[in-house]
Enzyme design. Structure first.
Site, PDB file in Angstrom:
ATOM      1  N   HIS A  55      -7.052  -3.641  -4.925  1.00  0.00           N
ATOM      2  CA  HIS A  55      -7.771  -3.610  -3.653  1.00  0.00           C
ATOM      3  C   HIS A  55      -9.021  -2.720  -3.794  1.00  0.00           C
ATOM      4  CE1 HIS A  55      -7.272  -3.197   1.029  1.00  0.00           C
ATOM      5  NE2 HIS A  55      -8.359  -3.839   0.694  1.00  0.00           N
ATOM      6  N   GLU A  98       1.590   0.124  -6.869  1.00  0.00           N
ATOM      7  CA  GLU A  98       0.381   0.916  -7.142  1.00  0.00           C
ATOM      8  C   GLU A  98      -0.752   0.032  -7.669  1.00  0.00           C
ATOM      9  OE1 GLU A  98       0.190   3.645  -5.802  1.00  0.00           O
ATOM     10  OE2 GLU A  98       2.311   4.095  -5.528  1.00  0.00           O
TER      11      GLU A  98
HETATM   12 ZN   LIG Z   1       1.181   2.671  -1.172  1.00  0.00          ZN
END
Ligand SMILES: [Zn+2]
Length: 593
Positions: free
Chosen positions: A394, A388
């Protein structure tokens, strides 16, 4: 906030007051959303009339979406940790209703925008150079334009599509409410219903008789309804074929991949490369059969762990340290942001009454991302943190570096950052451990994850491609055709050590993903890209880290294939697929010794 949340120290809950100090602040944003939507609605009919109108409209739309993302995230995340709380529920409904209202109000937006032409855009961009921020958005829109029909035809298709959606609804009703799954005897003689809920758990059981009974009862129930279920599946596929043909795509597969701008070659390449390398999967099955000491391996023998869990547990603080150490090779800045995420309460950590299950990450533009966990201290949970946080980072970097319109990444690239982190954690733990049993456990976990994410999803992707191609050739889609095709493919992938029970040929009937055609292949390409990139970083290949970190900031600023290529992995070649298969093979050798 409900009572349960009070029992958990604040530092382990997420801090939603960063988004809105009070509910009143949230409510005043809802008013701004309504006002912005009204301003946008006033642009109906004039979106593309002048450079000024276009610029204002696009800006208003960005503003609206950013505000909405923040307000909706606040309501949803608050509800996810307080599902029994009526105020949280009511706020969630308020934002849902607002979303419906706004999208009806702005239904003119896309058809209006599509009136743009490349020449007109160029002209407007000369007048207002900032409009170039939207060049990529328009490039995608112009490509799509070739497949958009007249207003009147589009209206008819929209109505048809809502009818086409009923196939999936019938399937949901049947599988969740109407199918009668039989009762079987559980591990301790208790009565157990062989339904979807506990299927995975049953397949993991060390008791073979239980696994077998569960498997035969569950899949047998689908098989007993094979005529209805085939008709539903065939109806759905025919509807997709209709959609593709009327929109002038050469196939359903081309239409589905065009959504993410993925060339068909990427899909073909995945299937062909795996076809040439099924023997590695079969080596694994042979070893599994040998280790379990069975004469023959059945589907219900594929999930039982080959190596006993070491039953080690971790505190959340220990898990944080492990993840930080494992990811430290991603650089100082990455680690500093992770520490900030831990310290500044971006994460809701522990399970509690009224909290949703599972785990997710949620990126919010102009704010920071959040993550929800249900941490219980298992090794799996440590991997979930790494996963996660991959999404979190990201989103964090992309939202920070990109203008809103280019910040969102698509599904094809979405699981890369999370899987890279899992791989780095896996390699780190493998290096660290001195305990042989722990090492075996890690290796077997990794083998299982490649088998289920890479081989199994490619197999699914192969099957749906074959069925769709037959539908497009007007071959009648009968239960026999579905089941035979499925059986042949199982045999091809799994080889001589694997016995195909009749019930297994009904398995496709229970896969809900088939109602969203050509989706599952992305699990296989995603893990291949991630393993290739993570190996490059671990092996300190020139620019590997730099290019990967750049990828994390790139969001949706280019086509997914181009973004990945810049990061260091070319998904149009077979190289990443082969890398994954070699990794599987090498893990198998380590595990077998
Ligand atoms: Zn994922």
């Amino acid at each position: 906030m409900n009572k349960q949340q009070h029992n958990i120290p604040l530092q382990y809950t997420w801090d939603l007051s960063f988004l809105y100090p009070t509910v009143t602040d949230w409510e005043s944003d809802l008013k701004i959303i309504e006002k912005t939507a009204a301003e946008l609605a006033a642009k109906k009919g004039i979106i593309t009339s002048s450079a000024q109108d276009l610029w204002q409209t696009l800006n208003l739309m960005d503003k609206l979406e950013i505000l909405f993302e923040r307000a909706a995230s606040y309501a949803k995340m608050n509800f996810d940790v307080n599902m029994a709380d009526s105020a949280a529920k009511s706020n969630y409904e308020i934002i849902y209703n607002l979303s419906t209202k706004v999208s009806t109000q702005l239904a003119f937006y896309e058809p209006g925008l599509i009136q743009m032409t490349p020449t007109l855009l160029q002209q407007y961009q000369q007048e207002i150079p900032e409009l170039t921020t939207y060049s990529f958005m328009f490039e995608k829109l112009f490509k799509e334009k070739n497949h958009i029909l007249s207003t009147q035809e589009e209206e008819i298709i929209t109505r048809m599509d809502s009818l086409g959606g009923t196939f999936e609804q019938i399937f949901d009703q049947l599988s969740v409410n109407d199918l009668n799954f039989p009762e079987i005897k559980g591990e301790n003689g208790e009565i157990l219903q062989a339904n979807e809920t506990n299927y995975r758990k049953a397949l993991n059981s060390y008791n073979r008789e239980l696994r077998k009974a569960y498997f035969k009862s569950l899949l047998g129930t689908y098989g007993a309804h094979r005529n209805s279920l085939t008709t539903i599946a065939a109806g759905n596929i025919k509807h997709k074929v209709f959609q593709a043909q009327i929109r002038k795509y050469s196939s359903t597969r081309e239409q589905a991949l065009a959504k993410n701008h993925i060339p068909l070659a990427v899909y073909d390449n995945l299937i062909n490369t795996v076809h040439h390398n099924v023997h590695q999967l079969q080596d694994y099955l042979k070893l599994r059969k040998k280790m379990l000491a069975y004469d023959t391996l059945h589907f219900y023998d594929l999930f039982v762990p080959l190596s006993k869990d070491i039953n080690k547990t971790y505190t959340y603080e220990e898990a944080q340290d492990i993840v930080l150490n494992a990811l430290s090779l991603l650089g100082n800045d990455y680690i500093l942001v992770l520490k900030q995420a831990f310290r500044e309460r971006w994460i809701d950590v522990y399970p509690q009454k009224g909290k949703t299950s599972g785990a997710y990450a949620n990126g919010i533009y102009d704010a920071h991302p959040y993550a929800l966990l249900n941490f219980t201290g298992t090794l799996d949970d440590v991997f979930t943190i790494a996963h996660e946080l991959g999404h979190v980072m990201h989103s964090y970097y992309s939202n920070k570096q990109q203008p809103y319109i280019l910040s969102n990444y698509v599904i094809f690239t979405a699981e890369v950052a999370s899987t890279v982190n899992e791989y780095l954690l896996y390699q780190y733990l493998l290096q660290q451990t001195t305990n042989n049993q722990e090492k075996k456990y890690l290796l077997s976990m990794h083998l299982d994850s490649i088998r289920s994410t890479f081989y199994r999803q490619t197999f699914f992707a192969d099957f749906e491609m074959q069925i769709h191609q037959m539908a497009e050739k007007d071959i009648p889609l009968t239960p026999e055709l579905f089941c035979h095709t499925y059986r042949d493919l199982y045999a091809y992938y799994h080889g001589p050590d694997f016995t195909i029970d009749e019930e297994l040929t009904f398995e496709w009937m229970r896969i809900p993903h088939y109602f969203s055609p050509f989706y599952v292949y992305q699990y296989a390409t995603g893990i291949s890209a991630a393993i290739t990139l993570a190996q490059g970083i671990l092996q300190q290949k020139p620019s590997a880290l730099k290019n990967y970190l750049y990828f994390l900031t790139a969001g949706g600023s280019d086509y997914p294939l181009a973004l990945l290529k810049n990061a260091g992995v070319d998904m149009s070649t077979s190289e990443p697929i082969i890398t994954t298969i070699q990794d599987f093979s090498a893990t198998l050798s380590l595990f077998a010794t």
